[in-house]
Design a protein around this motif. Structure first.
Motif, short mmCIF file in Angstrom:
data_model
loop_
_atom_site.label_atom_id
_atom_site.label_comp_id
_atom_site.label_asym_id
_atom_site.label_seq_id
_atom_site.Cartn_x
_atom_site.Cartn_y
_atom_site.Cartn_z
N TRP A 315 57.66 42.26 33.95
CA TRP A 315 57.90 43.47 34.57
C TRP A 315 58.13 43.11 35.96
O TRP A 315 58.67 43.74 36.83
N ALA A 316 57.25 41.90 36.32
CA ALA A 316 57.42 41.48 37.67
C ALA A 316 58.79 40.83 38.14
O ALA A 316 59.33 40.87 39.11
N TYR A 317 59.46 40.46 36.79
CA TYR A 317 60.58 39.88 37.06
C TYR A 317 61.58 40.84 37.02
O TYR A 317 62.89 40.87 37.88
N PHE A 318 61.48 41.91 36.35
CA PHE A 318 62.43 42.82 36.11
C PHE A 318 62.73 43.61 37.33
O PHE A 318 61.89 44.04 38.13
N PRO A 319 64.12 43.78 37.76
CA PRO A 319 64.22 44.80 38.95
C PRO A 319 63.91 46.30 38.83
O PRO A 319 64.79 46.85 38.50
N GLY A 320 62.98 46.71 39.17
CA GLY A 320 62.23 47.78 38.79
C GLY A 320 62.34 48.74 39.90
O GLY A 320 62.87 48.59 40.98
N PRO A 321 61.51 49.92 39.84
CA PRO A 321 61.79 50.94 40.55
C PRO A 321 61.29 50.73 42.28
O PRO A 321 61.72 51.17 43.08
N VAL A 322 60.16 49.80 42.14
CA VAL A 322 59.43 49.60 43.51
C VAL A 322 60.32 48.77 44.42
O VAL A 322 60.67 49.07 45.26
N ARG A 323 61.12 47.72 43.71
CA ARG A 323 61.92 46.84 44.37
C ARG A 323 63.26 47.52 45.04
O ARG A 323 63.74 47.56 45.97
N LEU A 324 63.80 48.40 43.84
CA LEU A 324 64.91 49.19 44.51
C LEU A 324 64.85 50.18 45.46
O LEU A 324 65.65 50.36 46.44
N THR A 325 63.44 50.81 45.33
CA THR A 325 63.02 51.84 46.50
C THR A 325 63.08 51.17 47.80
O THR A 325 63.69 51.83 48.80
N ARG A 326 62.58 50.01 47.79
CA ARG A 326 62.42 49.26 48.91
C ARG A 326 63.72 48.80 49.73
O ARG A 326 63.97 48.90 50.97
N ALA A 327 64.68 48.57 48.70
CA ALA A 327 65.97 48.16 48.94
C ALA A 327 66.63 49.35 49.73
O ALA A 327 67.35 49.23 50.91
N LEU A 328 66.56 50.42 48.88
CA LEU A 328 67.14 51.70 49.51
C LEU A 328 66.58 52.08 50.90
O LEU A 328 67.38 52.51 51.86
N GLU A 329 65.38 52.19 51.10
CA GLU A 329 64.72 52.16 52.38
C GLU A 329 65.22 51.44 53.43
O GLU A 329 65.49 51.81 54.68
N LYS A 330 65.53 50.06 53.19
CA LYS A 330 65.87 49.16 54.15
C LYS A 330 67.21 49.50 54.79
O LYS A 330 67.48 49.46 55.72
N VAL A 331 68.28 49.58 53.71
CA VAL A 331 69.59 50.01 54.15
C VAL A 331 69.67 51.46 54.95
O VAL A 331 70.56 51.48 55.64
N LEU A 332 68.99 52.33 54.41
CA LEU A 332 69.03 53.63 55.03
C LEU A 332 68.50 53.49 56.24
O LEU A 332 68.62 54.36 57.28
N GLU A 333 67.43 52.83 56.65
CA GLU A 333 66.83 52.68 57.80
C GLU A 333 67.64 51.86 59.16
O GLU A 333 67.55 51.83 60.07
N ALA A 334 68.54 51.11 58.44
CA ALA A 334 69.39 50.17 59.39
C ALA A 334 70.15 50.84 60.22
O ALA A 334 70.75 51.88 59.75
#
Length: 334
Positions: A315-334
């Motif tokens: 599950w640490a390897y799997f691209p899960g909700p936590v990592r996807l949430t962080r990516a979305l927040e990053k691009v939306l804040e840019a």
């Protein structure tokens, strides 16, 4: 139907329509395959059309290439995508090249089915996602469904195609959709709109993406299991995201991607395979070439790590909700 049943239905429909279609692979006959995707087909169509092979992926694909030159349409199964590497020479040097080598006199109308990806604690030898390797090969097509309805329609289109198709089936969602959380039960397909799979013939053209959800703030490009992770994350965050299920990586529906990116100006690419040289890199390059002046933020990739697939730390390897949430927040804040 769940995805396994939809795939079985597609094979059944096509074998009933075309006597030149044969199904072959390790344990696909009497046993019906390790995931039961070919169950009952041998009993219905006989041992000459649905048959077990020795444990040799090289031999399975090599025989399938020979069958193609004699006018058959083989549908070989590679039991797990992790086992497909011994067959690369036959796929790349023979199947993908046959039309060109023979100046169109021969073709290789084969559809290579294989379960791929993680999510079942299969470890490094039963969890790999090698799709990017095949998108690099001219002459091959690469298809990855995310739901039962698409799985049947795309598989029928692949079998009817006159060129070789790699058809990867995300085994994490064989039995139901998935929002990326191990601590949640898999939602039954019966409650999912894409579970309504007609029993009869229908096809979904290769090379056409599906807009799963329309939005204005950010574009999420995904396929297979990651479609369900994206849908779950967007629902939890309340983000006005446009989610595009690529469905076929090659041929790629770049027109749908370009239209979405020009509308949103922000992009997150999600795939389970390792990051370096993954298909997300090709998507990022295409978007940069076609939509550079429409971008409002750098393109983000959420992928597997550049390591062999771990068992205990899956599950640490799997691209899960936590990592996807962080990516979305990053691009939306840019």
């Amino acid at each position: 139907m769940n995805m396994i049943q939809a795939i079985n239905s597609a094979l059944d429909v096509m074998m009933g329509r075309d006597p030149d279609i044969v199904v072959m692979g390790e344990d696909v006959g009497f046993f019906g395959g390790v995931f039961k995707a070919t169950e009952h087909l041998q009993a219905k169509y006989g041992k000459t059309r649905v048959f077990d092979t020795p444990i040799t992926e090289l031999g399975i694909i090599g025989v399938a290439v020979g069958m193609c030159t004699y006018g058959l349409r083989p549908v070989p199964e590679i039991q797990f995508a992790d086992y497909i590497y011994p067959a690369l020479d036959q796929l790349v040097s023979e199947a993908a090249r046959l039309r060109y080598r023979s100046a169109g006199e021969y073709t290789a109308p084969m559809t290579v089915r294989s379960p791929f990806g993680g999510g079942i604690f299969g470890g490094q030898t039963h969890s790999q996602s090698p799709e990017a390797m095949f998108t690099h090969v001219a002459g091959l097509k690469t298809v990855i469904p995310s739901n039962p309805y698409d799985a049947k329609g795309l598989l029928i289109a692949a079998i009817e195609d006159n060129d070789p198709v790699i058809f990867f089936e995300p085994k994490r969602i064989y039995n139901g959709p998935f929002d990326g959380h191990y601590d949640r039960p898999v939602t039954p397909w019966a409650k999912h709109p894409s579970s309504a799979v007609p029993e009869d013939y229908y096809r979904i053209p290769l090379g056409k993406a599906a807009v799963v959800r329309e939005g204005e703030a950010v574009t999420i490009l995904c396929y297979g299991t990651m479609v369900h992770v994206a849908v779950g994350v967007v629902a939890e965050m309340g983000v006005d995201a446009e989610i595009i299920d690529l469905r076929t990586l090659l041929p790629l529906d770049i027109e749908t991607i370009e239209a979405s990116v020009r509308k949103t100006g922000r992009v997150v690419v999600v795939h389970e395979a390792t990051k370096t040289s993954g298909f997300g890199a090709e998507l990022a390059a295409l978007i940069q070439e076609r939509c550079f002046y429409a971008l409002e933020a750098p393109i983000e990739r959420v992928t597997g790590w550049d390591t062999p697939y771990p068992h205990s730390l899956e599950w640490a390897y799997f691209p899960g909700p936590v990592r996807l949430t962080r990516a979305l927040e990053k691009v939306l804040e840019a």
